[in-house]
Structures are given as C-alpha cells and as structure tokens.
Motif scaffolding. Structure first.
Motif, PDB file in Angstrom:
ATOM      1  N   THR A  56       8.851   5.691  -0.178  1.00 46.00           N
ATOM      2  CA  THR A  56       8.419   6.878   0.553  1.00 46.00           C
ATOM      3  C   THR A  56       9.606   7.817   0.720  1.00 46.00           C
ATOM      4  O   THR A  56      10.679   7.407   1.151  1.00 46.00           O
ATOM      5  CB  THR A  56       7.848   6.470   1.925  1.00 46.00           C
ATOM      6  OG1 THR A  56       6.789   5.539   1.715  1.00 46.00           O
ATOM      7  CG2 THR A  56       7.355   7.675   2.706  1.00 46.00           C
ATOM      8  N   GLY A  57       9.411   9.060   0.339  1.00 44.43           N
ATOM      9  CA  GLY A  57      10.482  10.045   0.455  1.00 44.43           C
ATOM     10  C   GLY A  57      11.483  10.019  -0.674  1.00 44.43           C
ATOM     11  O   GLY A  57      12.427  10.812  -0.685  1.00 44.43           O
ATOM     12  N   TRP A 114       9.653  -3.976  -0.363  1.00 45.04           N
ATOM     13  CA  TRP A 114       9.060  -3.577   0.906  1.00 45.04           C
ATOM     14  C   TRP A 114       8.719  -4.832   1.700  1.00 45.04           C
ATOM     15  O   TRP A 114       7.586  -5.343   1.647  1.00 45.04           O
ATOM     16  CB  TRP A 114       7.827  -2.697   0.667  1.00 45.04           C
ATOM     17  CG  TRP A 114       8.220  -1.462  -0.078  1.00 45.04           C
ATOM     18  CD1 TRP A 114       8.852  -0.370   0.452  1.00 45.04           C
ATOM     19  CD2 TRP A 114       8.082  -1.208  -1.469  1.00 45.04           C
ATOM     20  NE1 TRP A 114       9.101   0.551  -0.537  1.00 45.04           N
ATOM     21  CE2 TRP A 114       8.639   0.054  -1.733  1.00 45.04           C
ATOM     22  CE3 TRP A 114       7.542  -1.926  -2.538  1.00 45.04           C
ATOM     23  CZ2 TRP A 114       8.678   0.622  -2.998  1.00 45.04           C
ATOM     24  CZ3 TRP A 114       7.570  -1.364  -3.808  1.00 45.04           C
ATOM     25  CH2 TRP A 114       8.134  -0.109  -4.020  1.00 45.04           C
ATOM     26  N   SER A 115       9.695  -5.327   2.440  1.00 48.76           N
ATOM     27  CA  SER A 115       9.541  -6.594   3.158  1.00 48.76           C
ATOM     28  C   SER A 115       8.487  -6.525   4.262  1.00 48.76           C
ATOM     29  O   SER A 115       7.985  -7.560   4.700  1.00 48.76           O
ATOM     30  CB  SER A 115      10.884  -7.042   3.745  1.00 48.76           C
ATOM     31  OG  SER A 115      11.367  -6.054   4.641  1.00 48.76           O
ATOM     32  N   GLY A 116       8.124  -5.334   4.677  1.00 49.55           N
ATOM     33  CA  GLY A 116       7.108  -5.170   5.707  1.00 49.55           C
ATOM     34  C   GLY A 116       5.687  -5.280   5.179  1.00 49.55           C
ATOM     35  O   GLY A 116       4.739  -5.088   5.933  1.00 49.55           O
ATOM     36  N   GLY A 117       5.531  -5.577   3.890  1.00 48.34           N
ATOM     37  CA  GLY A 117       4.205  -5.716   3.314  1.00 48.34           C
ATOM     38  C   GLY A 117       3.540  -4.365   3.079  1.00 48.34           C
ATOM     39  O   GLY A 117       4.197  -3.317   3.092  1.00 48.34           O
ATOM     40  N   PRO A 118       2.232  -4.378   2.883  1.00 45.04           N
ATOM     41  CA  PRO A 118       1.526  -3.149   2.538  1.00 45.04           C
ATOM     42  C   PRO A 118       1.509  -2.090   3.641  1.00 45.04           C
ATOM     43  O   PRO A 118       1.154  -0.943   3.379  1.00 45.04           O
ATOM     44  CB  PRO A 118       0.116  -3.615   2.192  1.00 45.04           C
ATOM     45  CG  PRO A 118      -0.013  -4.966   2.758  1.00 45.04           C
ATOM     46  CD  PRO A 118       1.358  -5.548   2.864  1.00 45.04           C
ATOM     47  N   THR A 119       1.900  -2.451   4.847  1.00 46.91           N
ATOM     48  CA  THR A 119       1.982  -1.455   5.917  1.00 46.91           C
ATOM     49  C   THR A 119       3.419  -0.952   6.126  1.00 46.91           C
ATOM     50  O   THR A 119       3.666  -0.148   7.023  1.00 46.91           O
ATOM     51  CB  THR A 119       1.438  -2.024   7.244  1.00 46.91           C
ATOM     52  OG1 THR A 119       2.209  -3.175   7.602  1.00 46.91           O
ATOM     53  CG2 THR A 119      -0.038  -2.396   7.118  1.00 46.91           C
TER      54      THR A 119
END
Length: 150
Positions: A56-57, A114-119
C-alpha cells in the motif's frame, strides 16, 4: 500469429495458466510521468483474471491508481522458452471480503510480506483484467497465439 477464437478461449486460458506456473516471477510495467516502470511481481491466474499483491502506497500502487494500464510479462526458462504477455487494466481492490478470498487464491505465502494477514493495512490487492493475452515460444517467434477481449 493465430487469433484465439471464442471456441478456443477456455483451452487457451488453461494453457496460459499452466505455462505461467512454470515462471516463478514475472515483470509488470506501469506508467509514471509518461515513462514505463518495470518491477518484478508474482501473479496468479484465476480463470481469466490475473491477481497480484503489492505494498500500500508503494510506487507501483500509486502509479496504477493514476494510470491503470499495465503490461505483464512472464518468461519461462529453458528448455521451454514459453513467453506470455498480458495487457490490461489494473484495479486496486479495496473490498475486505475479496481481499481475504484472494489471499488464499494467490499461490505463495503472502504473510512473508504482510504478517498481519489479509487485513494488514500495507497489503494491496491488484486485479488485472486482460484486454490482450499472447502465448508463444522462443520470445514470440514461434507458435504465437493471441486472445483479445471483444
């Protein structure tokens, strides 16, 4: 060059997907300030839709938001030398349900990035809807087949 007919369409996209799986990485070209920018990505086919993820970004994200036209090139190494070119429009997908669904469609472990998963707020899903797909051998010089959207 052979034009892919509507009758051959399903078989063609199955061949494109199979050949794509032999290419570990490929390149996507975006446009910024009227100049092409090329970066490595790992897309996954789902039928006639091509998916990939980006930060993102990131410059790629910003460029596709400003100009959705992209070219994606897969190159399969020897001995096959299969070449796949995809021209289409990239769409940044913000729908949380779709982001979660496609998280499991993409054929590598996105949690590496993205260790935070799909969110994870840094995970951006990109959907490429092709307008032209070319499948060939020897860098486009043999057995070239081309599908174009209506």
């Amino acid at each position: 060059m052979a034009k892919v007919s509507e009758k051959e369409r399903k078989e063609f996209f199955e061949a494109v997907e199979a050949a794509s799986k032999a290419a570990i990485w490929c390149a996507v070209a975006t446009v910024a300030d009227n100049e092409a920018r090329v970066r490595m990505v790992h897309p996954t086919w789902e039928g006639e839709t091509l998916w990939f993820a980006t930060g993102t970004g990131s410059p790629k994200h910003r460029q596709m938001q400003a100009n959705p036209h992209v070219d994606v090139q897969f190159q399969v190494a020897p001995p096959d030398f299969v070449h796949i070119l995809v021209r289409g429009e990239a769409e940044i997908v913000d729908d949380e349900v779709e982001k979660k669904r496609v998280w499991d469609v993409i054929d590598y472990d996105l949690s590496q990035f993205w260790s935070g998963g799909p969110t994870d707020p840094n995970y951006t899903l990109v959907k490429v809807t092709p307008s032209r797909v070319e499948l060939s051998k020897m860098f486009g010089s043999m057995d070239k087949r081309v599908w174009r959207s209506a």
